[in-house]
Structures are given as structure tokens and as C-alpha cells.
Scaffold this motif. Structure first.
Motif, short mmCIF file in Angstrom:
data_model
loop_
_atom_site.label_atom_id
_atom_site.label_comp_id
_atom_site.label_asym_id
_atom_site.label_seq_id
_atom_site.Cartn_x
_atom_site.Cartn_y
_atom_site.Cartn_z
N GLY A 29 5.88 18.85 1.48
CA GLY A 29 5.47 17.46 1.30
C GLY A 29 5.12 16.85 2.63
N PHE A 30 4.14 15.96 2.63
CA PHE A 30 3.60 15.44 3.89
C PHE A 30 3.43 13.93 3.81
CE2 PHE A 30 -0.43 15.04 6.62
CZ PHE A 30 0.29 14.86 7.78
N VAL A 31 3.86 13.25 4.88
CA VAL A 31 3.68 11.80 5.01
C VAL A 31 2.99 11.53 6.35
CG1 VAL A 31 4.79 9.55 5.10
CG2 VAL A 31 5.77 11.36 3.67
N PRO A 32 1.69 11.24 6.34
CA PRO A 32 1.01 10.90 7.60
C PRO A 32 1.31 9.45 8.00
CG PRO A 32 -0.54 11.67 5.89
CD PRO A 32 0.75 11.33 5.22
N THR A 33 1.63 9.22 9.26
CA THR A 33 1.91 7.87 9.74
C THR A 33 1.33 7.70 11.14
OG1 THR A 33 3.96 8.09 11.05
CG2 THR A 33 4.17 8.15 8.63
N MET A 34 1.30 6.44 11.59
CA MET A 34 0.95 6.15 12.98
C MET A 34 2.20 5.70 13.75
SD MET A 34 -2.90 4.69 13.21
CE MET A 34 -2.55 3.01 12.72
N GLY A 35 3.37 5.99 13.21
CA GLY A 35 4.60 5.63 13.90
C GLY A 35 4.97 4.18 13.68
N ALA A 36 5.84 3.66 14.56
CA ALA A 36 6.43 2.31 14.38
C ALA A 36 7.02 2.23 12.98
CB ALA A 36 5.39 1.22 14.63
N LEU A 37 7.84 3.20 12.64
CA LEU A 37 8.29 3.40 11.26
C LEU A 37 9.29 2.33 10.83
CD1 LEU A 37 8.79 7.29 11.32
CD2 LEU A 37 6.73 5.97 10.75
N HIS A 38 9.19 1.98 9.55
CA HIS A 38 10.07 0.99 8.95
C HIS A 38 10.47 1.48 7.56
CE1 HIS A 38 6.45 -0.08 6.77
NE2 HIS A 38 5.85 -0.43 7.88
N GLU A 39 11.15 0.64 6.79
CA GLU A 39 11.67 1.05 5.49
C GLU A 39 10.55 1.45 4.53
OE1 GLU A 39 13.81 2.05 2.22
OE2 GLU A 39 14.43 1.93 4.33
N GLY A 40 9.37 0.86 4.70
CA GLY A 40 8.24 1.29 3.87
C GLY A 40 7.92 2.75 4.08
N HIS A 41 7.86 3.17 5.35
CA HIS A 41 7.63 4.59 5.64
C HIS A 41 8.78 5.45 5.12
CE1 HIS A 41 5.27 2.64 9.00
NE2 HIS A 41 4.36 3.46 8.50
N PRO A 152 -0.29 20.84 3.16
CA PRO A 152 0.77 20.41 2.24
C PRO A 152 0.42 20.69 0.79
CG PRO A 152 -0.58 18.54 2.86
CD PRO A 152 -1.10 19.71 3.66
N ASP A 153 1.44 20.80 -0.03
CA ASP A 153 1.24 20.85 -1.48
C ASP A 153 1.07 19.44 -2.03
OD1 ASP A 153 1.82 23.81 -2.17
OD2 ASP A 153 3.48 23.23 -0.87
N VAL A 154 1.78 18.48 -1.42
CA VAL A 154 1.72 17.09 -1.87
C VAL A 154 1.76 16.19 -0.65
CG1 VAL A 154 4.24 17.01 -2.15
CG2 VAL A 154 2.81 15.35 -3.35
N ALA A 155 0.97 15.11 -0.71
CA ALA A 155 0.96 14.11 0.36
C ALA A 155 1.22 12.74 -0.24
CB ALA A 155 -0.36 14.13 1.12
N VAL A 156 2.01 11.93 0.44
CA VAL A 156 2.42 10.63 -0.10
C VAL A 156 1.86 9.52 0.79
CG1 VAL A 156 4.35 9.16 -0.76
CG2 VAL A 156 4.52 11.64 -1.05
N PHE A 157 1.21 8.55 0.14
CA PHE A 157 0.65 7.39 0.83
C PHE A 157 1.13 6.13 0.12
CE2 PHE A 157 -2.15 10.91 1.59
CZ PHE A 157 -2.55 10.77 2.91
N GLY A 158 1.24 5.04 0.85
CA GLY A 158 1.67 3.79 0.26
C GLY A 158 0.54 3.05 -0.43
N GLN A 159 0.87 2.34 -1.49
CA GLN A 159 -0.14 1.55 -2.21
C GLN A 159 -0.50 0.28 -1.45
OE1 GLN A 159 0.64 0.90 -6.39
NE2 GLN A 159 1.52 2.94 -6.64
N LYS A 160 0.24 -0.10 -0.42
CA LYS A 160 -0.13 -1.29 0.34
C LYS A 160 -1.53 -1.14 0.90
CE LYS A 160 1.24 -2.34 4.54
NZ LYS A 160 0.00 -2.85 5.23
N ASP A 161 -1.88 0.04 1.38
CA ASP A 161 -3.24 0.34 1.81
C ASP A 161 -4.00 0.93 0.62
OD1 ASP A 161 -3.08 -0.28 4.74
OD2 ASP A 161 -1.51 1.24 4.63
N TYR A 162 -4.27 0.08 -0.37
CA TYR A 162 -4.78 0.58 -1.66
C TYR A 162 -6.18 1.18 -1.52
CZ TYR A 162 -5.67 0.77 -6.67
OH TYR A 162 -5.95 1.21 -7.95
#
Length: 295
Positions: A29-41, A152-162
Motif C-alpha cells: 500500500g502506498f501513500v504519496p505525500t509532500m510531508g508536513a504530515l498531520h492527522e489527515g495524512h 504498489p497494489d493500492v494507493a490511497v489519496f484524500g478526497q480533500k484534493d478531489y
């Protein structure tokens, strides 16, 4: 209980760390981020763990998705704190490459224009794409690079950036990439403000004013039973009540970001500036007309 994730800074280190998992047939599983992580990440990491055996997080501030006038240098870099968030949420591997690792020879907009990139199509020219030309070229190009490296088999993105989520799903579909894309719900502060790494730029008065975005979206949802115009009017009435907010756009659309239906599921999206900080938010919305309500 937490366990320290292994940090990879190069492609070779990342490949070596994931080789065993692939040989054993474990889902990645993969979560791409730009850092500055918070509870949303963190919520994305936990969602990835529900779909996979090994969770990988990338931390890379991608210069290609920032225009020369935008806040690339200002964007927060907080790797030690980010590693703690990853450790607390079951991440096995953190990939934190240098710019030169992702863009051979270093990055410049001129150099990228001469290379191979992902063209995101018409959907990238509206909403955030209209306000930030070229932004989604940078997003999709770096996500495609990261998909190739992590596999990855699966990647997770937030709906905030719809809009970003919609474009990534389109890229995966149109380029036949073997990745399942999961969209996770937006995480909010108790007062409704969507979590964002940029929230830290807000001064106390701007932070108070920023809640108008979610309040406007909720007002529109309440009036959506009277149709699209009524929902738009409700949202605009709330937004106009806050003088610190400079509206970029308010859009009521279908779930595919096309025209909003008279009856059925849609999306309401907003972008605005408070001082020099630009925030976005969105919510699902259900439109009905009087005839539909009485049926």
C-alpha cells in the motif's frame, strides 16, 4: 505500539527494501505525500494498512507542481516529525528522495518541458487547473514516477484534493496502470476546517475566518433539496459574510466534475485565499428538485 519505519533516500534503497515483500507476494500500500504530515495524512496511512500488508509513504516536495510564483521554498519540510507520524501509524518504509533522485540532473521548468511528462487532459484545465496552470501536469508526472518506483497494489489519496483524485483515477484507467486507487474521506478539525499542511500559515484571525469554507459547503448541502441555484446562493451568502476571504472559485458539479445534475449526487468545491494562503475544500452534495421531492 509503534515501530520505526525504514528510511530510503534512493531508488536502489527503496527497491531493496521492497524486494522481499514482492517475493513473498505481500500487498504493498502506498501513500504519496509532500510531508508536513498531520492527522489527515495519518488517516490515509491507516486506510492503506486496511488494504495492504506493507505500507509505504513517500515524502517529496515536488517542484514541478509549483509555479515559479508559488510557495515552493516556503512549503514546510519537517522530516523528523513526519517520521514520528509514520511510526505511529504502522508505516514500514518511508521514501524521501532528493530532487535529483526524481528528476535526473535536477529540476527546472525548461528542462521538464523538453522531457517526457504526463499530459492530464481537459479535466486539468478547470477549477484548480484554471487557477494554477500546469499544476496537474506536475502532480500526475510525479505520481506516475512514484507508482513506477514503488509498484504498489493500492494507493490511497484524500478526497480533500478531489480534482487531483479524479485525475489520478483517470491516469490509472487511461494508461492501464495496475494500481487500485482508494479515495479516503476528508479529516476535519472540530470546527469543520479541513486539515491541510497550509493551515499552519494562517494567523489566528485568518484561522478563525477559514471555517467559512466548510460552513458555506454545509449551507449549500442543506439547500440542495431546492436545486442547484438555491445551493449556490446559500454557499455564496455564507462566503460573502467573511471579508478576510478572497474567493477563487465555488463550483457545483457532478461527481465526475462535469455539469451538476438536477437530481442526483454531485460535488461542491471551493478555493479561496486568506492573506497569502490558498485553501481548498469540497463535500459531496445531493441535488433534488421539487418534483423529485414530492415523487
Amino acid at each position: 505500539m509503534t515501530s520505526t519505519p525504514t528510511l530510503a533516500n534512493t531508488r536502489e534503497e527503496l527497491s531493496g527494501l521492497l524486494a522481499t515483500a514482492r517475493r513473498e507476494g505481500r500487498r504493498i500500500g502506498f501513500v504519496p505525500t509532500m510531508g508536513a504530515l498531520h492527522e489527515g495524512h495519518a488517516s490515509l496511512m491507516r486506510e492503506a494498512a486496511r488494504h495492504a500488508d506493507v505500507v509505504v509513504v513517500s515524502i517529496f516536495v515536488n517542484p514541478m507542481q509549483f509555479a515559479p510564483t508559488e510557495d515552493l521554498d516556503r512549503y514546510p519540510r519537517t522530516l523528523p516529525e513526519d517520521l514520528e507520524v509514520c511510526a505511529a501509524n504502522g508505516v514500514a518504509v518511508v521514501f524521501a528522495p532528493a530532487v535529483e533522485e526524481m528528476y535526473a540532473g535536477g529540476f527546472s521548468h525548461d528542462k521538464v518541458r523538453d522531457g517526457v511528462t504526463v499530459h492530464p487532459g481537459r479535466l486539468a484545465t478547470i477549477l484548480d487547473g484554471e487557477s494554477r496552470p500546469g499544476h496537474f501536469d506536475g502532480v500526475l508526472t510525479v505520481v506516475a514516477k512514484l507508482f513506477g518506483l514503488v509498484q504498489p497494489d493500492v494507493a490511497v489519496f484524500g478526497q480533500k484534493d478531489y480534482q487531483q483524485l479524479a485525475l489520478i483515477r483517470a491516469m490509472v484507467r487511461d494508461l492501464c496502470l495496475p494500481v487500485e486507487v482508494v479515495g479516503a474521506e476528508t479529516v476535519r478539525e472540530p470546527d469543520g476546517l479541513a486539515l491541510s499542511s497550509r493551515n499552519r500559515y494562517l494567523d489566528p484571525e485568518q484561522r478563525r475566518a477559514a471555517t467559512v469554507l466548510s460552513r458555506a459547503l454545509r449551507a449549500a448541502r442543506e439547500r440542495a433539496t431546492y436545486g442547484v441555484p438555491a445551493a449556490r446562493w446559500a454557499a455564496m451568502s455564507v462566503l460573502k459574510s467573511e471579508p478576510l476571504v478572497e474567493l477563487d472559485y465555488l463550483a457545483l458539479t457532478g461527481t465526475d466534475l462535469g455539469e451538476a445534475p438536477e437530481n442526483g449526487e454531485g460535488r461542491i468545491l471551493v478555493a479561496a485565499r486568506l492573506g497569502s494562503t490558498r485553501l481548498i475544500d469540497n463535500m459531496p452534495i445531493l441535488f433534488t428538485t421539487p418534483a423529485e421531492r414530492s415523487a
